[in-house]
Design a protein around this motif. Structure first.
Motif, PDB file in Angstrom:
ATOM      1  N   THR A   1      22.714  28.951  31.627  1.00 21.60           N
ATOM      2  CA  THR A   1      23.497  28.107  30.251  1.00 21.60           C
ATOM      3  C   THR A   1      24.262  28.478  29.182  1.00 21.60           C
ATOM      4  OG1 THR A   1      21.759  27.492  29.155  1.00 21.60           O
ATOM      5  CG2 THR A   1      22.996  25.739  30.566  1.00 21.60           C
ATOM      6  N   PRO A   2      25.571  29.881  29.958  1.00 18.13           N
ATOM      7  CA  PRO A   2      25.731  30.347  28.769  1.00 18.13           C
ATOM      8  C   PRO A   2      26.535  30.365  27.392  1.00 18.13           C
ATOM      9  CG  PRO A   2      27.382  30.413  30.708  1.00 18.13           C
ATOM     10  CD  PRO A   2      25.938  29.725  30.975  1.00 18.13           C
ATOM     11  N   TRP A   3      26.490  30.947  26.169  1.00  9.73           N
ATOM     12  CA  TRP A   3      27.716  30.644  25.297  1.00  9.73           C
ATOM     13  C   TRP A   3      29.387  29.950  25.536  1.00  9.73           C
ATOM     14  CZ3 TRP A   3      31.886  31.930  23.101  1.00  9.73           C
ATOM     15  CH2 TRP A   3      32.444  31.242  21.870  1.00  9.73           C
ATOM     16  N   PRO A   4      29.528  29.134  25.286  1.00  8.94           N
ATOM     17  CA  PRO A   4      28.731  27.342  24.457  1.00  8.94           C
ATOM     18  C   PRO A   4      28.531  26.307  25.436  1.00  8.94           C
ATOM     19  CG  PRO A   4      31.518  28.023  25.061  1.00  8.94           C
ATOM     20  CD  PRO A   4      30.640  28.667  25.671  1.00  8.94           C
ATOM     21  N   PHE A   5      27.867  26.616  26.178  1.00  8.96           N
ATOM     22  CA  PHE A   5      27.686  25.263  26.264  1.00  8.96           C
ATOM     23  C   PHE A   5      26.036  25.036  25.784  1.00  8.96           C
ATOM     24  CE2 PHE A   5      29.917  27.453  29.875  1.00  8.96           C
ATOM     25  CZ  PHE A   5      30.900  26.826  30.312  1.00  8.96           C
ATOM     26  N   TRP A   6      25.638  24.083  26.464  1.00 12.90           N
ATOM     27  CA  TRP A   6      24.730  23.488  25.921  1.00 12.90           C
ATOM     28  C   TRP A   6      22.818  23.977  26.653  1.00 12.90           C
ATOM     29  CZ3 TRP A   6      22.325  20.231  21.959  1.00 12.90           C
ATOM     30  CH2 TRP A   6      20.725  20.189  22.411  1.00 12.90           C
ATOM     31  N   PRO A   7      22.462  24.370  26.243  1.00  9.83           N
ATOM     32  CA  PRO A   7      21.399  25.963  26.542  1.00  9.83           C
ATOM     33  C   PRO A   7      20.562  25.642  27.122  1.00  9.83           C
ATOM     34  CG  PRO A   7      21.532  25.793  23.610  1.00  9.83           C
ATOM     35  CD  PRO A   7      22.088  24.340  24.185  1.00  9.83           C
ATOM     36  N   LEU A   8      20.079  26.120  28.209  1.00  7.86           N
ATOM     37  CA  LEU A   8      19.236  25.834  28.732  1.00  7.86           C
ATOM     38  C   LEU A   8      17.419  26.328  27.922  1.00  7.86           C
ATOM     39  CD1 LEU A   8      17.105  24.406  31.003  1.00  7.86           C
ATOM     40  CD2 LEU A   8      17.408  26.362  32.140  1.00  7.86           C
ATOM     41  N   GLN A   9      16.864  25.327  27.521  1.00  9.85           N
ATOM     42  CA  GLN A   9      16.500  26.204  26.137  1.00  9.85           C
ATOM     43  C   GLN A   9      14.670  25.597  25.930  1.00  9.85           C
ATOM     44  OE1 GLN A   9      18.727  27.870  23.150  1.00  9.85           O
ATOM     45  NE2 GLN A   9      16.473  28.643  21.973  1.00  9.85           N
ATOM     46  N   LEU A  10      13.861  25.947  25.890  1.00  9.19           N
ATOM     47  CA  LEU A  10      12.345  25.656  25.329  1.00  9.19           C
ATOM     48  C   LEU A  10      13.201  24.781  23.157  1.00  9.19           C
ATOM     49  CD1 LEU A  10       9.631  24.216  25.666  1.00  9.19           C
ATOM     50  CD2 LEU A  10       9.107  26.488  24.484  1.00  9.19           C
ATOM     51  N   LYS A  11      12.386  23.369  23.930  1.00 10.83           N
ATOM     52  CA  LYS A  11      12.680  22.609  22.250  1.00 10.83           C
ATOM     53  C   LYS A  11      11.045  22.105  21.968  1.00 10.83           C
ATOM     54  CE  LYS A  11      14.503  19.039  20.214  1.00 10.83           C
ATOM     55  NZ  LYS A  11      15.234  17.249  19.672  1.00 10.83           N
ATOM     56  N   THR A  12      10.730  22.722  20.437  1.00 15.48           N
ATOM     57  CA  THR A  12       9.998  22.488  19.917  1.00 15.48           C
ATOM     58  C   THR A  12      10.022  21.724  18.949  1.00 15.48           C
ATOM     59  OG1 THR A  12       8.322  24.662  20.832  1.00 15.48           O
ATOM     60  CG2 THR A  12       7.920  22.901  19.611  1.00 15.48           C
ATOM     61  N   SER A  13       9.737  20.195  18.603  1.00 14.42           N
ATOM     62  CA  SER A  13       9.778  19.401  17.861  1.00 14.42           C
ATOM     63  C   SER A  13       9.051  19.295  16.597  1.00 14.42           C
ATOM     64  CB  SER A  13      10.267  18.100  18.379  1.00 14.42           C
ATOM     65  OG  SER A  13       9.366  17.854  19.371  1.00 14.42           O
ATOM     66  N   SER A  14       9.362  18.871  15.717  1.00 18.93           N
ATOM     67  CA  SER A  14       7.780  18.496  14.616  1.00 18.93           C
ATOM     68  C   SER A  14       6.951  18.046  14.865  1.00 18.93           C
ATOM     69  CB  SER A  14       8.314  17.753  13.542  1.00 18.93           C
ATOM     70  OG  SER A  14       9.051  16.736  13.648  1.00 18.93           O
ATOM     71  N   SER A  15       7.417  17.034  15.848  1.00 14.50           N
ATOM     72  CA  SER A  15       6.047  16.534  16.748  1.00 14.50           C
ATOM     73  C   SER A  15       4.604  17.005  17.447  1.00 14.50           C
ATOM     74  CB  SER A  15       6.756  15.126  17.237  1.00 14.50           C
ATOM     75  OG  SER A  15       7.346  14.161  16.702  1.00 14.50           O
ATOM     76  N   HIS A  16       5.650  17.680  17.602  1.00 16.99           N
ATOM     77  CA  HIS A  16       5.103  18.587  18.516  1.00 16.99           C
ATOM     78  C   HIS A  16       4.251  19.593  18.112  1.00 16.99           C
ATOM     79  CE1 HIS A  16       8.694  18.493  21.589  1.00 16.99           C
ATOM     80  NE2 HIS A  16       7.533  17.996  22.156  1.00 16.99           N
TER      81      HIS A  16
END
Length: 486
Positions: free
Chosen positions: A324-339
Motif C-alpha cells: 500500500t504505497p503512498w498515497p494509498f491508505w496504508p496497511l499499517q499497525l494502529k495503536t489507539s489511546s484505548s489500546h
C-alpha cells in the motif's frame, strides 16, 4: 503555503493525552490541546507541494493547504471559512476521522505528515469559541419539502445543504436524540455529546425540523412520506455481523454496539435495563477495528479483570506496507489511546467455541491459531494450524465484527432495489433510487464506511436532490466550496 522552510525546521507535534490512571476513571475527552503558537507552527509545516495529494485523500476534497496557511498566518476566521466551505462538521471529523488526508500528504513520503486532523479540530473549536459559527437562514424558500431519514453525519449534512438551498427539511431519527451512531455508538471519551448538541442547535436555528423517536416504517407509516416532494434515506448500515460458532447463544456473548450504546446512555443518566458490564470480568473483544478499540477503552473504564483482543487477520507492519504505497491508505499497525490503556492483542486467531456452564453463562473461549493461504486468482483460504488449540477464561465476549449493511425494512416497504451486498441501490453521482423522488446516501448506500465519507455523500446527495426538485443547483460539488458555509 505556510513557511517555505517550515517542514525542514519544525517537527510534527500532536496533542498529548492525560495519564492513563486519570482518564480511565471517567468518560470525558482526555486530550491536552496544543497552544496557539504550536498549532500555528504545525500549519507552517505545510510544504507548498506542487500537487497537494491531501485533497485526493480526503473524500470531502477539503482545501487543506489553504486553511493550513491561514492558521500559520494567524488568520483563524478565514481558516474557519475555508474549512467549512467543504466540511459541514469538522468538529466530528477533527476528532473521529482516521485522516486519509494525512496518509496522502506529500511530506509523509519523507517525514511525518502534516497534523491536518488536529489543525482542523483547533480551527473549528476556535470558531465556536469566537462565535464565528452562526445560523445561516436562507433568504427565500422554494416551497419544496424534503424528508431526511436518519440523523447521522450523512443525514445532517444532507439536511443542512438542502435547507441552505431554501427547501423545507424535516429530519426523522428513531432514537431519542439526534446524531445517529455518533450519539450513542461512539464513546463519550472520544467525543463528548455536547459537541453534537451545539451543532444541532445551529441547524435548528437555520430552520431544520428534527423529530426523534420516529422509526419510519415502524411507528411512522411510510405512506406519510408521500407528503414530501423528496425523501433522502441516510439510515446507515446497522445490521451487525455475528459468528457461526458453537455456543454463540451463551449468556455473555454480546454485540459490541449494544455494549457501547448502553454505557453511553448510562453516562447521560438514562435508564438501561440489565446493562452489560465488564466489571471484574475477563473480557475478550473479537474484532480489531475502531469499534473493538472502543470496547477495550470502555471495558477498562468499567473495571474489567482483564481485556484481550482477537483479530483473525495477520498483524500489520509497524511502518507502511509495500503493498500500500503512498498515497494509498496504508496497511499499517494502529495503536489507539484505548489500546494504550491496557489490552493483550492477538492476531491470526479464530474462535472455535463459546463455552458455557449449565446455566448457559459464558465461561471460556476455545480458539485455534490460523494462517492465510494466498493463491493468485483465488479467494484466500483460512487454514487452521494443528496443535495450537487454546482455552481462554472469559465471562464477556464482545463481537466487534462490523456491519453487513442496512436494515431491509424501508427498502421492502418503499419498493426499493438493493445491490448484492444489501445496500440500497442508488447510483454514485446521482444518489437516486429506482423510485424517482427517493434518494439514498452514506452507509445505507455504500455500506459501512467513514464519517468523512458520510458527510461527503450527504453533501453530494443534497445537490442531486436540489437538481431533481429545481432543475438546477447552486449547491457546491466536491471540493468547490460554498460561500454560504462561512
Amino acid at each position: 503555503m505556510g513557511k517555505v522552510t517550515g517542514f525542514k525546521e519544525i517537527e510534527r507535534k500532536d496533542e498529548a493525552y492525560k495519564p492513563v490512571k486519570e482518564r480511565v476513571e471517567h468518560y470525558k475527552e482526555f486530550t491536552v490541546p496544543l497552544n496557539e503558537k504550536e498549532i500555528s507552527d504545525q500549519g507552517s509545516r505545510c510544504m507548498d507541494c506542487g500537487i497537494p495529494f491531501c485533497h485526493s485523500g480526503c473524500p470531502l476534497g477539503n482545501l487543506i493547504p489553504d486553511f493550513n496557511h491561514m492558521v500559520h498566518q494567524g488568520e483563524w476566521q478565514r481558516a474557519s471559512w475555508i474549512l467549512h466551505s467543504t466540511n459541514n462538521f469538522p468538529e466530528f471529523t477533527g476528532r473521529l476521522c482516521p485522516a486519509p488526508c494525512e496518509k496522502a500528504c506529500v511530506l509523509g513520503i519523507i517525514d511525518s505528515p502534516i497534523s491536518i486532523e488536529n489543525i482542523e479540530k483547533n480551527i473549528v473549536e476556535r470558531a465556536f469559541k469566537e462565535g464565528w459559527i452562526k445560523p445561516i437562514i436562507p433568504k427565500t424558500r422554494t416551497g419544496k419539502s424534503v424528508a431526511v431519514v436518519g440523523s447521522g453525519p450523512a443525514g445532517l449534512a444532507t439536511a443542512q445543504q438542502l435547507n441552505r438551498a431554501g427547501h423545507t427539511v424535516t429530519v426523522f431519527e428513531r432514537d431519542d436524540a439526534i446524531g445517529g451512531l455518533l450519539r450513542y455508538g461512539i464513546p463519550n471519551f472520544k467525543m463528548e455529546k455536547e459537541i453534537i448538541d451545539r451543532r444541532v442547535d445551529i441547524l435548528k436555528a437555520e430552520g431544520i425540523t428534527f423529530k426523534v423517536n420516529v422509526n419510519v416504517g415502524v411507528n411512522y407509516d411510510v405512506e406519510e412520506l408521500k407528503a414530501f416532494d423528496a425523501v433522502v434515506l441516510c439510515g446507515g448500515a446497522t445490521e451487525r455481523r455475528s459468528l457461526p460458532t458453537l455456543g454463540i447463544e451463551s449468556d455473555g456473548v454480546v454485540q459490541a454496539m449494544d455494549f457501547l450504546t448502553q454505557q453511553t446512555k448510562v453516562v447521560f443518566g438514562k435508564k438501561v435495563k440489565d446493562q452489560v458490564l465488564a466489571t471484574d470480568k475477563n473480557v475478550i473483544v473479537i474484532g480489531g477495528g475502531d469499534t473493538g478499540s472502543d470496547c477495550v477503552g470502555t471495558s477498562n473504564r468499567q473495571g474489567a479483570k482483564s481485556v484481550i483482543n482477537f483479530e483473525i487477520m495477520p498483524k500489520p507492519p509497524i511502518s507502511r506496507s509495500e503493498s500500500t504505497p503512498w498515497p494509498f491508505w496504508p496497511l499499517q499497525l494502529k495503536t489507539s489511546s484505548s489500546h494504550e490503556e491496557g489490552v493483550e492483542r492477538n492476531w491470526l486467531i479464530n474462535t472455535k467455541e463459546f463455552v458455557k456452564d449449565e446455566e448457559g453463562k459464558l465461561t471460556a473461549l476455545k480458539t485455534v491459531q490460523v494462517e492465510w493461504k494466498i493463491v493468485p486468482g483465488e479467494r484466500p483460504q483460512l487454514i487452521e494450524i494443528e496443535g495450537t488449540e487454546k482455552t481462554w477464561p472469559c465471562e464477556l465476549a464482545l463481537l466487534a465484527l462490523g456491519f453487513t449493511g442496512p436494515e431491509s425494512t424501508l427498502a421492502n416497504k418503499l419498493g426499493l432495489e438493493c445491490d448484492a451486498r444489501s445496500n440500497y441501490k442508488a447510483v454514485y453521482g446521482k444518489y437516486q433510487t429506482n423510485v424517482p423522488n427517493i434518494f439514498a446516501a452514506g452507509d445505507m448506500r455504500r455500506g459501512q464506511s467513514l464519517i468523512v465519507w458520510a458527510i461527503s455523500e450527504g453533501r453530494e446527495a443534497a445537490r442531486q436532490v436540489d437538481i431533481y426538485l429545481m432543475g438546477k443547483s447552486d449547491l457546491p460539488t466536491k471540493g468547490n466550496g460554498d460561500i454560504l458555509s462561512a
